[in-house]
Write an enzyme that holds these catalytic residues in place. Structure first.
Site, PDB file in Angstrom:
ATOM      1  N   LYS A 196      10.860   5.668   8.745  1.00 59.75           N
ATOM      2  CA  LYS A 196       9.516   6.339   9.083  1.00 59.75           C
ATOM      3  C   LYS A 196       8.861   5.447  10.327  1.00 59.75           C
ATOM      4  O   LYS A 196       8.432   6.293  11.437  1.00 59.75           O
ATOM      5  CB  LYS A 196       8.674   6.570   7.942  1.00 59.75           C
ATOM      6  CG  LYS A 196       7.268   7.145   8.307  1.00 59.75           C
ATOM      7  CD  LYS A 196       6.809   7.724   6.689  1.00 59.75           C
ATOM      8  CE  LYS A 196       6.043   6.457   6.205  1.00 59.75           C
ATOM      9  NZ  LYS A 196       4.977   6.169   6.608  1.00 59.75           N
ATOM     10  N   SER A 197       8.768   4.360  10.249  1.00 61.05           N
ATOM     11  CA  SER A 197       8.174   3.496  11.374  1.00 61.05           C
ATOM     12  C   SER A 197       8.950   3.518  12.658  1.00 61.05           C
ATOM     13  O   SER A 197       8.140   3.766  13.733  1.00 61.05           O
ATOM     14  CB  SER A 197       8.267   2.019  10.878  1.00 61.05           C
ATOM     15  OG  SER A 197       7.351   1.822   9.916  1.00 61.05           O
TER      16      SER A 197
ATOM     17  N   GLY B  11      -1.371   7.242   8.345  1.00 62.33           N
ATOM     18  CA  GLY B  11      -2.084   5.756   8.740  1.00 62.33           C
ATOM     19  C   GLY B  11      -1.467   5.299  10.015  1.00 62.33           C
ATOM     20  O   GLY B  11      -1.980   4.963  11.124  1.00 62.33           O
TER      21      GLY B  11
ATOM     22  N   ARG C 109      -9.282   5.684   4.860  1.00 61.63           N
ATOM     23  CA  ARG C 109      -8.831   4.552   5.119  1.00 61.63           C
ATOM     24  C   ARG C 109      -9.500   3.608   6.117  1.00 61.63           C
ATOM     25  O   ARG C 109      -9.904   4.416   7.073  1.00 61.63           O
ATOM     26  CB  ARG C 109      -7.175   4.621   5.223  1.00 61.63           C
ATOM     27  CG  ARG C 109      -6.617   5.199   4.151  1.00 61.63           C
ATOM     28  CD  ARG C 109      -5.169   5.519   4.386  1.00 61.63           C
ATOM     29  NE  ARG C 109      -4.379   4.274   4.631  1.00 61.63           N
ATOM     30  CZ  ARG C 109      -3.086   4.026   4.876  1.00 61.63           C
ATOM     31  NH1 ARG C 109      -2.239   5.359   5.105  1.00 61.63           N
ATOM     32  NH2 ARG C 109      -2.329   2.912   5.144  1.00 61.63           N
TER      33      ARG C 109
ATOM     34  N   SER D  51      -0.650  -6.938   9.885  1.00 61.97           N
ATOM     35  CA  SER D  51      -0.611  -5.529   9.849  1.00 61.97           C
ATOM     36  C   SER D  51       0.260  -5.111  11.132  1.00 61.97           C
ATOM     37  O   SER D  51      -0.335  -5.229  12.167  1.00 61.97           O
ATOM     38  CB  SER D  51      -1.895  -4.808   9.887  1.00 61.97           C
ATOM     39  OG  SER D  51      -1.849  -3.461  10.204  1.00 61.97           O
TER      40      SER D  51
ATOM     41  N   GLN E 225       0.457  -2.049  12.041  1.00 59.85           N
ATOM     42  CA  GLN E 225      -0.361  -1.052  12.848  1.00 59.85           C
ATOM     43  C   GLN E 225      -1.504  -1.431  13.845  1.00 59.85           C
ATOM     44  O   GLN E 225      -1.504  -0.983  14.655  1.00 59.85           O
ATOM     45  CB  GLN E 225      -0.749   0.043  11.476  1.00 59.85           C
ATOM     46  CG  GLN E 225       0.220   0.534  10.618  1.00 59.85           C
ATOM     47  CD  GLN E 225      -0.332   1.697   9.764  1.00 59.85           C
ATOM     48  OE1 GLN E 225      -1.638   1.707   9.309  1.00 59.85           O
ATOM     49  NE2 GLN E 225       0.678   2.376   9.154  1.00 59.85           N
TER      50      GLN E 225
ATOM     51  N   ASP F 113       5.447  -2.010   1.465  1.00 59.85           N
ATOM     52  CA  ASP F 113       5.804  -0.560   1.035  1.00 59.85           C
ATOM     53  C   ASP F 113       6.562  -0.646  -0.095  1.00 59.85           C
ATOM     54  O   ASP F 113       6.726   0.377  -0.948  1.00 59.85           O
ATOM     55  CB  ASP F 113       6.061   0.308   1.944  1.00 59.85           C
ATOM     56  CG  ASP F 113       5.068   0.375   3.160  1.00 59.85           C
ATOM     57  OD1 ASP F 113       3.907   0.165   2.941  1.00 59.85           O
ATOM     58  OD2 ASP F 113       5.394   0.888   4.279  1.00 59.85           O
TER      59      ASP F 113
ATOM     60  N   ARG G 189      -2.899   0.919  -4.257  1.00 67.77           N
ATOM     61  CA  ARG G 189      -1.822   0.988  -5.185  1.00 67.77           C
ATOM     62  C   ARG G 189      -1.706   0.026  -6.143  1.00 67.77           C
ATOM     63  O   ARG G 189      -0.855   0.105  -7.066  1.00 67.77           O
ATOM     64  CB  ARG G 189      -0.643   0.681  -4.183  1.00 67.77           C
ATOM     65  CG  ARG G 189      -0.328   2.006  -3.226  1.00 67.77           C
ATOM     66  CD  ARG G 189       0.522   1.880  -2.152  1.00 67.77           C
ATOM     67  NE  ARG G 189       1.025   3.201  -1.706  1.00 67.77           N
ATOM     68  CZ  ARG G 189       1.881   3.076  -0.538  1.00 67.77           C
ATOM     69  NH1 ARG G 189       2.220   2.134   0.124  1.00 67.77           N
ATOM     70  NH2 ARG G 189       2.220   4.639   0.015  1.00 67.77           N
TER      71      ARG G 189
HETATM   72  C1  S3P Z   1       3.657   0.601   9.125  1.00 65.22           C
HETATM   73  C2  S3P Z   1       2.989  -0.574   8.655  1.00 65.22           C
HETATM   74  C3  S3P Z   1       2.463  -0.826   7.343  1.00 65.22           C
HETATM   75  C4  S3P Z   1       2.976  -0.135   6.297  1.00 65.22           C
HETATM   76  C5  S3P Z   1       3.003   1.439   6.698  1.00 65.22           C
HETATM   77  C6  S3P Z   1       3.959   1.703   7.948  1.00 65.22           C
HETATM   78  C7  S3P Z   1       3.902   0.788  10.504  1.00 65.22           C
HETATM   79  O1  S3P Z   1       1.299  -0.714   7.376  1.00 65.22           O
HETATM   80  O2  S3P Z   1       2.512  -0.101   5.180  1.00 65.22           O
HETATM   81  O3  S3P Z   1       3.670   2.301   5.689  1.00 65.22           O
HETATM   82  O4  S3P Z   1       4.730   1.719  10.857  1.00 65.22           O
HETATM   83  O5  S3P Z   1       3.751   0.172  11.265  1.00 65.22           O
HETATM   84  P1  S3P Z   1       0.226  -1.948   7.761  1.00 65.22           P
HETATM   85  O6  S3P Z   1       0.822  -2.381   9.131  1.00 65.22           O
HETATM   86  O7  S3P Z   1      -1.121  -1.587   7.954  1.00 65.22           O
HETATM   87  O8  S3P Z   1       0.621  -3.211   6.700  1.00 65.22           O
END
Ligand code: S3P
Length: 434
Positions: free
Chosen positions: A22-23, A94, A122, A167, A169, A320, A351
């Site tokens: 997914k990422s 997110g 969020r 993080s 993200q 995750d 969670r």
């Molecule tokens: C993700 C980073 C993670 C993860 C999310 C996907 C990403 O979040 O929990 O499902 O694709 O960069 P955080 O970066 O906020 O920990």
């Protein structure tokens, strides 16, 4: 409401082809859109979250063709996006929200984005603070530091941001904004989070580097660049999706499952280390490496598990997977302690609460803590079948479907359609192993 009944299993056998990560799928659309030329993506994850990302870039004038076996993104260069005619819909995602905000911060047009109720609750201050300190103009419509977000044009300068949490993200939003800044941009995070953005940016021609410090903190930095260039990307299978089948194979006696094409990037592979620490060494076959991302097939055979402690720098590499790890811990011998994982509270659901609630419903002794949970394993005795609420959180639905396989009676998962977010074929794949 869509519900699924999960029957206890006497042994799972077969092969599973894990859908795309997914990422990496999100990032391939984003970078493809702001690169020059065409990006061809194979094994793209057509889950709802990644489709939200596609939808957002289409609204900004990018042609994205969905063929049966691949995706073509006709990128328009770093400054080729056009103003979206309405608020961008980020759905439940997110990753779309935070990474896209980094890109939108550098555009010469205004935009806004909004998602579903979970997404809009969020925390977004974690990206607004660093991006605004670069010169972006991002505000929260209801002044609650959540989406809907309004992003007005700003002139971006490079910063060195000390992120309070690890993080990917947050790191990625800042690095993507750094593409549009007038100087070097750096992010130091307390522990290394997934590095797909850094790897992919490098493959697209950006000047990115990373330094790991003695105390485990890591700095990623990027130079502004003139253009990125379209690439061919074959997305590895998502280790977060593979984890459900690895856990199922370990927990259900008499099982043997070959989980194929699993991404094994070390910044994501903490789950494999935990399996080993719980006494379940896995066999990795057909290892390969492409575009900086490793992959392997994983052979799983059922094994008794023992409790462990999961804490510190490993947490971002399995954030995750902590839900399915909690299910494994419930079936293990001894106590499992999860610490340093307060981030669990700000995911699609809180969670810590939703896992605790559902483990209790299945008869497990679990104590939630401020930054994790303590789980008393039942040493392989079956869990109690229960009616499980997904709380519309895809990872809760899938984790407790696996728990249901290891229960003494039927388990019902409510609102199970939410698995579409990351793994639309999840239940079909599970049934293929019965
Ligand atoms: C993700 C980073 C993670 C993860 C999310 C996907 C990403 O979040 O929990 O499902 O694709 O960069 P955080 O970066 O906020 O920990």
């Amino acid at each position: 409401m869509s519900v699924r009944c999960i029957r206890p299993s006497a042994g799972l056998k077969g092969e599973i082809n894990i859908p795309g990560d997914k990422s990496i799928s999100h990032r391939s659309i984003m970078l493809g859109s702001i690169a020059q030329g065409t990006t061809e993506i194979t094994h793209f994850l057509k889950g709802a979250d990644c489709l939200s990302t596609i939808g957002c870039f289409r609204r900004m004038g990018i042609e994205i063709e969905e063929k049966p076996d691949y995706i073509l993104v006709h990128g328009k260069g770093l400054r080729g996006l056009t103003q979206p005619p309405e608020t961008l819909n980020v759905g439940n995602s997110g990753t779309t929200t935070r990474l896209l905000s980094g890109i939108l911060a550098g555009q010469s047009f205004s935009s806004s984005l909004s998602g579903d109720d979970s997404l809009n609750s969020r925390p977004m201050a974690r990206i607004m603070t660093p991006l605004n300190s670069m010169g972006a103009d991002i505000t929260s419509r209801y002044h609650n530091n959540c989406a809907p977000l309004q992003i007005n044009p700003g002139t971006l300068s490079g910063i060195h941001y000390q992120a309070p949490v690890a993080s990917a993200q947050v790191k990625s939003a800042i690095l993507l904004a750094g593409l549009y800044a007038d100087g070097k941009t750096a992010v130091t995070e307390p522990a290394l989070s997934r590095n797909h953005t850094e790897l992919m940016l490098q493959n697209f021609g950006a000047c990115v580097s990373s330094t790991m410090h003695r105390d485990g903190s890591t700095t990623a930095q990027i130079e502004p660049c003139d253009e990125l260039y379209g690439q061919q990307i074959d997305v590895p299978g998502d280790i977060s999706s593979a984890a459900y089948f690895i856990a199922a194979g370990l927990l259900v006696p008499h099982s043997e499952i070959l989980v194929k094409n699993v991404g094994t990037n070390f910044t994501r592979a903490g789950f494999l280390k935990v399996c080993e620490a719980m006494g379940a060494p896995l066999t990795l076959l057909n290892k390969s490496f492409e575009g900086g991302e490793g992959r392997a097939d994983i052979l799983v055979k059922s094994a008794p598990l023992k409790g462990t402690v999961i804490e510190g720098d490993i947490i971002p590499t399995l954030i995750d997977e902590l839900l399915i790890i909690a299910v494994m811990a419930a079936c293990a011998e001894g106590t499992t302690i999860i610490k340093d994982a307060a981030e669990l509270k700000v995911k699609e659901t809180n969670r810590i609460d939703t896992v605790t609630e559902n483990l209790k419903a299945m008869g497990v002794s679990v104590t939630p803590t401020e930054d994790g949970m303590i789980i008393e394993g039942n040493a392989g005795a079956p869990l109690s079948g229960a009616r499980i609420k997904s709380y519309l959180d895809h990872r809760i639905a899938m984790s407790f479907a696996v728990a249901g396989l290891a229960a003494s009676q039927e388990t019902v998962i409510e609102d199970c359609q939410c698995v579409d977010v990351s793994y639309p074929e999840f239940f079909a794949s599970l049934e293929s192993l019965y």
